[in-house]
Design a protein around this motif. Structure first.
Motif, PDB file in Angstrom:
ATOM      1  N   SER A   1      -0.941  -1.270   1.615  1.00 40.80           N
ATOM      2  CA  SER A   1      -0.019  -1.514   2.715  1.00 40.80           C
ATOM      3  C   SER A   1      -0.796  -1.772   4.009  1.00 40.80           C
TER       4      SER A   1
ATOM      5  N   GLN B   1       8.281  -4.496   1.241  1.00 40.80           N
ATOM      6  CA  GLN B   1       7.420  -3.821   0.270  1.00 40.80           C
ATOM      7  C   GLN B   1       6.400  -2.973   1.014  1.00 40.80           C
ATOM      8  N   GLY B   2       6.184  -1.752   0.595  1.00 41.82           N
ATOM      9  CA  GLY B   2       5.131  -0.902   1.152  1.00 41.82           C
ATOM     10  C   GLY B   2       5.531  -0.294   2.474  1.00 41.82           C
TER      11      GLY B   2
ATOM     12  N   SER C   1      10.149   1.829   0.603  1.00 43.63           N
ATOM     13  CA  SER C   1       9.359   1.229   1.656  1.00 43.63           C
ATOM     14  C   SER C   1       9.628   2.025   2.933  1.00 43.63           C
TER      15      SER C   1
END
Lengths: 139, 139, 139, 139
Positions: free
Chosen positions: D8, D138-139, D73
């Motif tokens: 990330s 995402q992340g 997330s």
């Protein structure tokens, strides 16, 4: 210092009305105790955030006041409170402590704990301001 | 929507104790009125920030609640209040309004005015959270 | 006043690096423009909150500065930012305006808008402080 | 967990541009290091609050992420930063740690220290939100 704190605390109608007590005080750090009271609930029956917030606000104000020059008065400029869980319990321990003190601004942290829980249910980051020589403002 | 607000408001012991009234409500915006009361003062004789803060907090909560789905409950996640001047006056007008609503987080702004002053003496930025299907949490 | 703002703005390396422009300024209110730049993204490819936040912080600082006495410098004491949606867009309009100015503390509100959207994707409540006569602090 | 954090972090253009490094990470706590860089200064030549703030914001986000379920997330909902002193120094140590984690909201505290100073020059109280199943996040 303690005498100044107690005199100032004794003038706070709200602290008396809420039943708040000062349980410990040293320069830069103050602890208070707040009982549950169904006059001060929110819509789910827990203590209202406003009742809760007034205590770390006051504890932070006193912690800041305790490191200010004797001729200063203290006012809350701003605070941010996070409510991490409902104020569920019979008695709440509240702390306020100085993070760093400048000449006019003192930044403090407050925490609130329910019934001996080790994790706070509310945390505060507060900015207190020292007021000098303003008529009608004392303590 | 108003019926839900009134039912929720009626369950708030703190609002009753403070003598707060809802003076206007529409989707996304709520107005309340708070009287001066010497039971809720700070150490200079003005209304305590905690008493003041509880009203825009509640007004923001209701403003958020008014735009949430019927099955949601509302809780305050966090707010920041700035106290721009002492709460000096006999009666205070308080507003809460939605800035933007997401599915679980609703961001609101609150303001507090003394005795018809056009400039607020306190402003709040609040984050309300919608809670779904939690036992014991209603309104 | 504008000349003071421009001189101060020109000394801000960060504003130059981010490509920020002052698009409007009047006493108590400043508007700025921030372009998207993939050097300043967060982990989802949107502009990082830190890049975004630095612009309403600066806009609020300048709005506060514009109502301070000429000999004052301005510093950010504290701000709260709510990120209501990702900073998705090509160009962002940012405003900062004074809510109320005291002698040493000036409270401001900032907002950030993406590509002509009427709803802000970020809102800020900021407390600026006037600094007088501190060596090395100018503008 | 560290692998998720690193992946990330590697996607954050802003952290790369600022030259930030992750110096320590464990569940619920992350440390980072930020160098002075005159591309990111404010009008007095110190690091800009926006550059400073982006690092505890990221550290808090990663601390929160480290205690979230793998499919979540993380996004910053809101933070409050107090700037206690100018960001004066060559290198800054920044920490982010979880105060308390709920299912969707995780409250964190961040601190920033200059050149081995034991007192923070900036403190943050941040609210991170877990996002589940949102396309493109995402992340």
């Amino acid at each position: 210092m303690l005498a100044r704190l107690r005199a100032s605390f004794g003038r706070q109608g709200m602290m008396t009305t809420l039943g708040v007590e000062v349980t410990a005080a040293e320069p830069g750090r103050v602890e208070m105790s707040l009982p549950y009271d169904d006059r001060f609930t929110q819509h789910h029956g827990f203590l209202h955030a406003g009742a809760v917030a007034s205590v770390p606000d006051t504890a932070c104000g006193f912690a800041a006041y305790s490191v200010m020059p004797p001729e200063a008065s203290v006012l809350t400029a701003t605070y941010t409170i996070n409510l991490l869980a409902p104020a569920a319990g019979e008695r709440f321990a509240i702390t306020g402590e100085v993070v760093r003190a400048g000449r006019t601004l003192v930044v403090c942290r407050g925490e609130a704990f329910a019934d001996g829980d080790q994790r706070p249910f509310a945390v505060m980051q507060a900015t207190m301001t020292a007021v000098f020589g303003k008529a009608g403002i004392q303590g």
